[in-house]
Enzyme design. Structure first.
Site, mmCIF file in Angstrom:
data_model
loop_
_atom_site.group_PDB
_atom_site.id
_atom_site.type_symbol
_atom_site.label_atom_id
_atom_site.label_comp_id
_atom_site.label_asym_id
_atom_site.label_seq_id
_atom_site.Cartn_x
_atom_site.Cartn_y
_atom_site.Cartn_z
ATOM 1 N N ASN A 99 0.875 -1.184 0.000
ATOM 2 C CA ASN A 99 0.000 0.000 0.000
ATOM 3 C C ASN A 99 0.902 1.221 0.000
ATOM 4 O O ASN A 99 1.918 1.233 0.692
ATOM 5 C CB ASN A 99 -0.850 0.058 1.274
ATOM 6 N N LYS A 486 -22.107 14.470 -1.366
ATOM 7 C CA LYS A 486 -22.801 13.177 -1.269
ATOM 8 C C LYS A 486 -23.426 12.813 -2.610
ATOM 9 O O LYS A 486 -23.325 11.679 -3.072
ATOM 10 C CB LYS A 486 -23.915 13.205 -0.212
ATOM 11 N N LYS A 604 -12.520 4.537 0.702
ATOM 12 C CA LYS A 604 -12.971 4.962 2.023
ATOM 13 C C LYS A 604 -11.865 5.684 2.777
ATOM 14 O O LYS A 604 -12.088 6.688 3.428
ATOM 15 C CB LYS A 604 -13.428 3.726 2.802
HETATM 16 C C1 G6P Z 1 -12.217 9.767 1.389
HETATM 17 C C2 G6P Z 1 -13.598 9.271 1.785
HETATM 18 C C3 G6P Z 1 -14.417 10.422 2.347
HETATM 19 C C4 G6P Z 1 -13.686 11.078 3.499
HETATM 20 C C5 G6P Z 1 -12.274 11.510 3.101
HETATM 21 C C6 G6P Z 1 -11.462 11.924 4.323
HETATM 22 O O1 G6P Z 1 -12.328 10.641 0.312
HETATM 23 O O2 G6P Z 1 -14.259 8.699 0.675
HETATM 24 O O3 G6P Z 1 -15.672 9.938 2.790
HETATM 25 O O4 G6P Z 1 -14.408 12.185 3.938
HETATM 26 O O5 G6P Z 1 -11.579 10.418 2.489
HETATM 27 O O6 G6P Z 1 -11.293 10.802 5.129
HETATM 28 P P1 G6P Z 1 -11.039 10.842 6.681
HETATM 29 O O7 G6P Z 1 -10.943 9.389 7.082
HETATM 30 O O8 G6P Z 1 -9.753 11.574 6.887
HETATM 31 O O9 G6P Z 1 -12.193 11.528 7.304
#
Ligand code: G6P
Length: 609
Positions: A99, A486, A604
């Site tokens: 990763n 969203k 995510k």
């Molecule tokens: C990704 C996810 C979002 C999230 C963002 C920040 O883009 O899809 O849903 O808001 O990361 O992630 P974190 O875990 O730092 O809130």
């Protein structure tokens, strides 16, 4: 984003690895693969698409082994193809999952090609496989070869390596991408997230930055970046993996939307008492730090950034401190001015977002007073590396589009406003009002769920639209931004949010009957100004969907559908108005038939830059 699982055991591990991958699926990925060692040597199976495709292939081929590594890939270098899926193998002897991003992969690739290595993929990861293989020509152990190899890597990695010439052992290395070792009895495991390993163990060791470890069935030996043997704490996890079922719900996202009253109740539990906010919910040192704080710098990404934008309105209006909010990927790469006594606040569901984590680390170097993270994962890097932490206690969030993490962040940030404000002249009656509004929040959210049916009926009107505009003012402007995010995330409809006062400075040119305009209109001091903005849209033939306080006196007509919400204290209105926008995007996505929980191209937890 990419997920890693590895195991070394007496039993066969293919199913353990597959289950681990399934539990990481929610993070978003586009291909999956596994390599196993057995008496016949190494076998590798990779598939584009879902973990199910990989599981079917493994079952069909009857593949298994006692040592293995597996991976879900979210493409960064090289397209979504089987050849680019992990594991990557060198000379059919050594396999790697990874990763992160190796930034100097091009020069390493050239060097390794010069040494005779052939590359089968376009990935940056494949250089790790060949580099370790090359180092193993002079090193006496796989561990030493990996230690030598990682010294040559720039960028971020969480990586696991196995070699059929040294079967039974996994060597893992962490720099910039989290890795956890799961301890079993006579068997051990590794993963990028403890969620993957909960069926097999509750005991975990988190590797620290620069650590390299040799993991075999009977032992775990960890070395820091200088090669010194080190002990790392063993923690016992009480994390509930409730992602196993969606219960009565069709999608995790819908389940998580409906869990919000419960999640917010959890966030508040024991922290709002007798009209006061428990300052120690932010950490033992919180009082001392907040007394000195004069400025708050909030850093976050995505939905968490929107939570930070709401907090700016609260902190400046109520807490008597100035506040800036910035996207982490911008903050970390620009030279910024550090105000005296400035508290750095990171907001993150996962606590692992690469840019936010990098910003936190940068802040320590450039003179911030202290750091606080508002985070949902107790074991995350951000919680471990911050001076103060507020845990949002939303429970595991599986849907890629964040819902309950956001509303619990907002609840936590309103508490933060009161906690800081107490030391900067906020009256006890204001703190009591915040406490009262927060205490009513779970019930108000429950009551708000009753609009679900009305929103479901509206959704078909959006299904054939390609663009949409969200409008809000004041602290509802970031809520409009979150509503737009969203909708675009899960329905793939282009959505933009504007502070409604900006309407006439550009977006008004876009208004016509094909561009739905969604307005968030609680009953606050900006209501009359918002009503003027609504008239500006109406005059240009726009169709509006107005989520309004029942006391705001909006009436449905040919150009406007009004969805009334019960009146609430304006302090918690941003949290309440989030809910209908989440539901709207969900039901539009259902009509469009998208993959709601794992929307295309998204992840995510974004653990690469
Ligand atoms: C990704 C996810 C979002 C999230 C963002 C920040 O883009 O899809 O849903 O808001 O990361 O992630 P974190 O875990 O730092 O809130």
């Amino acid at each position: 984003m990419c997920g890693i699982v590895g195991a070394t055991a007496e039993r066969r591990v293919a199913e353990i690895l597959l289950e681990g991958l399934r539990r990481l699926e929610y993070r978003g990925y586009d291909s999956a693969g596994m390599a196993l060692l057995n008496n016949a040597g190494m076998v590798k199976v990779r598939r584009v698409g879902k973990v199910k495709e990989l599981a079917d292939a493994i079952e069909r081929d009857g593949v298994n082994g006692h040592v293995g590594i597996a991976h879900t890939r979210w493409a960064t270098h090289g397209g979504v193809t089987e050849a680019n899926a992990h594991p990557h193998v060198s000379n059919n002897e050594l396999a790697v999952v990874h990763n992160g991003i190796i930034e100097n992969h091009e020069s390493l690739r050239e060097t390794l090609q010069g040494l005779g290595y052939q590359f089968d993929s376009q990935t940056d990861t494949e250089v790790i496989a060949h580099l370790v293989h090359h180092e193993l020509k002079s090193a006496t152990t796989l561990l030493a070869a990996v230690q030598n190899a990682v010294k040559q890597l720039d960028g971020a990695y969480g990586t696991v390596i196995m070699d059929q010439r040294d079967p039974g052992q996994l060597v893992v290395a962490r720099s910039g991408s989290p890795l956890v070792i799961g301890l079993g009895i006579g068997e051990n495991f590794v993963a990028s997230d403890q969620l993957a390993l909960l069926p097999v163990t509750r005991k975990f060791i988190y590797l620290e930055e620069g650590d390299v470890a040799a993991v075999s069935r009977e032992s775990v030996a960890i070395f820091d970046r200088d090669g010194n043997a080190v002990e790392r704490d063993v923690i016992t996890s009480d994390l509930q993996y409730d992602a196993g079922g969606k219960g009565e719900y069709r999608h995790f996202m819908l389940k998580e939307i409906h869990e919000q009253p419960f999640a917010v109740r959890n966030t508040l539990e024991g922290r709002v008492l007798d009209g006061k906010i428990a300052v120690d919910a932010f950490g033992a040192q919180a009082e001392d730090i907040f007394k000195q704080t004069k400025h708050v710098q909030i850093i976050a990404c995505g939905t968490s950034y929107h939570a930070g934008m709401v907090a700016k309105y609260w902190l400046e209006a109520l807490a008597g401190v100035s506040c800036n909010v910035e996207i982490a990927s911008e903050f970390r790469y620009r030279k910024s001015h550090v105000f005296p006594n400035s508290l750095l606040v990171t907001i993150s569901q996962s606590g692992e977002t690469a840019d936010t984590l990098a910003a936190l680390r940068l802040a320590k170097e450039i003179g911030y007073q202290a750091s606080l993270t508002v985070c949902n994962v107790a074991s995350s890097s951000m919680v471990r590396e911050s001076d103060l932490a507020f845990l949002t206690r939303a429970g595991a969030e599986i849907g890629v589009a964040s819902t309950k993490a956001f509303t619990t962040q907002l609840a936590g940030l309103l508490m933060l406003t009161a906690a800081i404000g107490r030391f900067h002249g906020m009256s006890s009656s204001t703190e009591a009002r915040i406490a009262k509004a927060l205490s009513s929040l779970p019930t108000k959210l429950e009551e708000c769920m009753s609009i679900t049916g009305a929103i479901e009926k509206l959704a078909p009107e959006f299904a054939d639209k390609e663009h949409s505009l969200f409008l809000g003012r004041g602290e509802q402007y970031p809520i409009a931004m979150e509503g737009a995010l969203k909708l675009k995330e899960i329905s793939y409809i282009h959505a933009e949010a504007y502070a409604s006062g900006e309407l006439k400075h550009g977006p008004l040119a876009l208004i016509d009957a094909e561009m739905p305009v969604i307005v968030v209109a609680p009953n606050n001091e900006l209501l009359e100004k918002l009503k003027s903005n609504v008239e500006e849209v109406r005059a240009r033939g726009g169709i509006m969907y107005v989520f309004a306080d029942s006391k705001a006196n909006f009436k449905s007509d040919d150009s406007m559908r009004v969805i009334n919400l019960a009146h609430v204290d304006e302090l918690i209105a941003p949290i309440i108005y989030t809910l209908p926008l989440q539901l709207l995007s969900y039901y539009v996505a259902i009509i469009k038939g998208t993959d709601v929980d794992q929307p295309r191209n998204l992840a995510k937890s974004v653990t690469v830059e």
